[in-house]
Structure formats: structure tokens, C-alpha cells
Scaffold this motif. Structure first.
Motif, short mmCIF file in Angstrom:
data_model
loop_
_atom_site.label_atom_id
_atom_site.label_comp_id
_atom_site.label_asym_id
_atom_site.label_seq_id
_atom_site.Cartn_x
_atom_site.Cartn_y
_atom_site.Cartn_z
N GLN A 48 0.76 -1.40 -0.16
CA GLN A 48 0.02 -0.01 0.05
C GLN A 48 1.08 1.31 0.03
N ILE A 49 2.16 1.24 0.00
CA ILE A 49 2.94 2.33 0.04
C ILE A 49 2.95 2.92 -1.39
N PHE A 50 2.77 2.02 -2.31
CA PHE A 50 2.78 2.29 -3.58
C PHE A 50 1.56 2.80 -4.21
N THR A 51 1.31 3.79 -3.52
CA THR A 51 -0.19 4.55 -4.42
C THR A 51 0.40 5.96 -4.84
N PRO A 52 -0.53 6.48 -5.60
CA PRO A 52 0.06 7.95 -6.12
C PRO A 52 -0.08 8.87 -5.18
N GLU A 53 -0.75 8.64 -4.24
CA GLU A 53 -0.77 9.75 -2.95
C GLU A 53 0.45 9.62 -2.20
N MET A 54 1.17 8.48 -1.81
CA MET A 54 2.37 8.44 -1.06
C MET A 54 3.68 8.30 -1.85
N THR A 55 3.65 7.94 -3.03
CA THR A 55 4.99 7.58 -3.63
C THR A 55 5.14 7.88 -5.03
N VAL A 56 6.17 8.35 -5.72
CA VAL A 56 6.23 8.78 -7.05
C VAL A 56 6.06 7.26 -7.89
N ALA A 57 5.83 7.43 -9.20
CA ALA A 57 5.76 6.29 -9.88
C ALA A 57 6.98 5.40 -10.17
N HIS A 58 8.18 6.17 -10.28
CA HIS A 58 9.47 5.41 -10.40
C HIS A 58 10.35 5.92 -9.13
N PRO A 59 10.14 5.40 -8.12
CA PRO A 59 10.84 5.39 -7.03
C PRO A 59 12.51 4.73 -7.06
N LYS A 60 13.38 5.36 -6.54
CA LYS A 60 14.60 4.98 -6.44
C LYS A 60 15.14 4.83 -5.22
N TYR A 61 15.76 3.57 -4.65
CA TYR A 61 16.52 3.15 -3.31
C TYR A 61 17.95 2.89 -3.74
N LYS A 62 18.52 3.36 -2.77
CA LYS A 62 19.96 3.06 -2.51
C LYS A 62 20.03 2.35 -1.26
N VAL A 63 20.71 1.18 -0.84
CA VAL A 63 20.59 0.76 0.39
C VAL A 63 21.87 -0.23 0.48
N HIS A 64 22.31 0.17 1.83
CA HIS A 64 23.61 -0.52 2.30
C HIS A 64 23.33 -1.04 3.81
N LEU A 65 22.55 -2.55 3.60
CA LEU A 65 22.23 -2.74 4.86
C LEU A 65 22.23 -4.34 4.79
N GLY A 66 23.24 -5.02 5.36
CA GLY A 66 23.19 -6.50 5.47
C GLY A 66 24.24 -6.93 4.32
N SER A 67 24.68 -6.08 3.53
CA SER A 67 25.47 -6.45 2.42
C SER A 67 26.78 -5.74 2.39
N PRO A 68 27.73 -5.94 1.98
CA PRO A 68 28.95 -5.08 1.80
C PRO A 68 29.01 -4.04 0.78
N GLU A 69 27.99 -4.08 -0.11
CA GLU A 69 27.98 -3.25 -1.15
C GLU A 69 26.65 -2.45 -1.02
N LEU A 70 26.71 -1.16 -1.57
CA LEU A 70 25.59 -0.42 -1.79
C LEU A 70 24.58 -1.05 -3.04
N GLU A 76 9.59 0.91 -9.49
CA GLU A 76 8.66 0.09 -8.57
C GLU A 76 8.93 -1.53 -8.23
N ALA A 77 9.16 -2.34 -9.23
CA ALA A 77 9.32 -3.61 -9.30
C ALA A 77 10.53 -3.78 -8.58
N LYS A 80 9.87 -3.02 -4.73
CA LYS A 80 8.97 -4.22 -4.24
C LYS A 80 9.68 -5.30 -3.89
N GLY A 81 10.67 -5.54 -4.70
CA GLY A 81 11.48 -6.86 -4.24
C GLY A 81 12.24 -6.65 -2.99
N PHE A 82 12.63 -5.27 -2.90
CA PHE A 82 13.58 -5.11 -1.69
C PHE A 82 12.55 -5.21 -0.50
N TYR A 83 11.30 -4.97 -0.48
CA TYR A 83 10.34 -4.87 0.69
C TYR A 83 9.85 -6.27 0.93
N GLY A 84 9.74 -7.26 -0.09
CA GLY A 84 9.48 -8.35 0.16
C GLY A 84 10.38 -9.28 0.59
#
Length: 188
Positions: A48-70, A76-77, A80-84
Motif C-alpha cells: 500500500q506504500i505504492f499509491t499515487p498519494e504516497m510515492t512517485v511512479a518511479h522510486p529509486k532506493y539505495k541500500v547498504h544494509l546487511g551486504s558489503p555493497e550499496l 517500483e518492481a 517491491k522486491g526489496f520490501y518482500g
């Protein structure tokens, strides 16, 4: 109540209080979006985070958590894999210091994730004295979340600041997905 669940409940209450106390309407909208985002993410309603009211159509995440690399999650796809993957175990934030401006927010907090002793051994952690016990992986975390002019999330940058530390919590401090979801009901 588990000390970790209480710390998580305090995190949620503090971000909501910060939003309600913010006098600038745009900044308040950013903080309210953030609080709702956290409630949906941690209650396993993250889709439900991926609604037009909450999030842009093409979000971009950079994550350095639990792995040695960013790791980049572009679109969106991918996000969503990250959240899953993130929601395969009980995770939480606590002890957050939250900052907002017209372009978004940043925070400094403590990340926690419950893992089994068996999984900790398989991941190479030392100090597991009971493979059947539950352990917590914890570290300080810095996050930067840009928002657009309509207070919609553009993306996230999440940075683990030190290696994950393995902690063996008292059994009464381990909490479940269901207990976490109960804490989040008032924020959804």
C-alpha cells in the motif's frame, strides 16, 4: 512487553508526534507520509506504500544494509522486491532522531532484525551458543528520504553505519510479526 517492541512503539509514537507538532504544512505532510509509510512497511502491508498519494511512479532506493555493497533498486518492481525480502523476518527501528526540511527527511536510528541461531551460524556470526535460540542483528542506521513538492516519496537512501552486531536477547524480549502489527494499528 518486549524492550525491543517498546522501543519500536516509541519510535512510531515519536515520528507521529513530530508530524503533528510541525507547523509547516509541507513538512508536516512529509512527516505524516513517513509515519504512515513505516506503519504500512512494518505491518506487512507494504504494497500500500505504492499509491499515487504516497510515492512517485518511479522510486529509486539505495541500500547498504546487511551486504558489503550499496545496492540500487531502480523502479517500483525493484523496490517491491526489496520490501518482500525485508519482510521475511521481524525487523524494527528504534531510538530515532528525525530531521525534516522542504526536500525530505533524514534520520539516525538503530536497526534490529531477529534471526535464528542457525541462520546466524550460516551467515558466519560468532557467539551463537544455541542454534535454536533467537538472536538480534543490530546496527546504527542513517537514512535520507527525498520527497517531491506534493510530499510524495521519491526514494530512500539507507546506510548501515557499522557492521551488524549479533545480540542474544532474553526470550521475553523477542516479539512476533503479530505483536508488531498490533502496535502499528493506530498508525494505519
Amino acid at each position: 512487553m518486549s524492550k525491543y517492541l517498546k522501543a519500536f512503539a516509541d519510535y512510531m509514537a515519536a515520528s507521529k508526534a513530530a508530524a503533528l507538532a510541525e507547523p509547516n504544512p509541507h513538512r508536516q505532510a512529509i512527516l505524516l507520509n513517513y509515519n504512515r509509510h513505516a506503519a504500512l512497511e512494518f505491518s506487512d502491508m507494504w504494497q500500500q506504500i505504492f499509491t499515487p498519494e504516497m510515492t512517485v511512479a518511479h522510486p529509486k532506493y539505495k541500500v547498504h544494509l546487511g551486504s558489503p555493497e550499496l545496492i540500487d533498486f531502480d523502479g517500483e518492481a525493484a523496490v517491491k522486491g526489496f520490501y518482500g525480502a525485508l519482510n521475511e523476518s521481524v525487523v524494527w527501528l528504534q531510538d530515532e532522531e528525525l530531521f525534516v526540511n522542504d526536500h525530505g527527511l533524514s534520520s539516525f536510528s538503530t536497526f534490529g532484525q531477529f534471526v535464528s541461531g542457525k541462520d546466524a551460524i550460516a551467515a558466519g556470526y560468532d557467539g551463537v551458543d544455541d542454534p535454536d535460540a533467537t538472536y538480534a542483528l543490530m546496527c546504527p542506521l542513517a537514512m535520507f528520504w527525498p520527497y517531491d513538492e506534493n510530499a510524495k516519496l521519491i526514494g530512500e537512501e539507507v546506510y548501515q553505519l557499522t557492521p551488524l552486531e549479533l545480540v542474544k536477547p532474553d526470550p521475553e524480549d523477542v516479539f512476533t510479526f503479530e505483536e508488531r502489527a498490533a502496535v502499528l494499528k493506530p498508525y494505519i
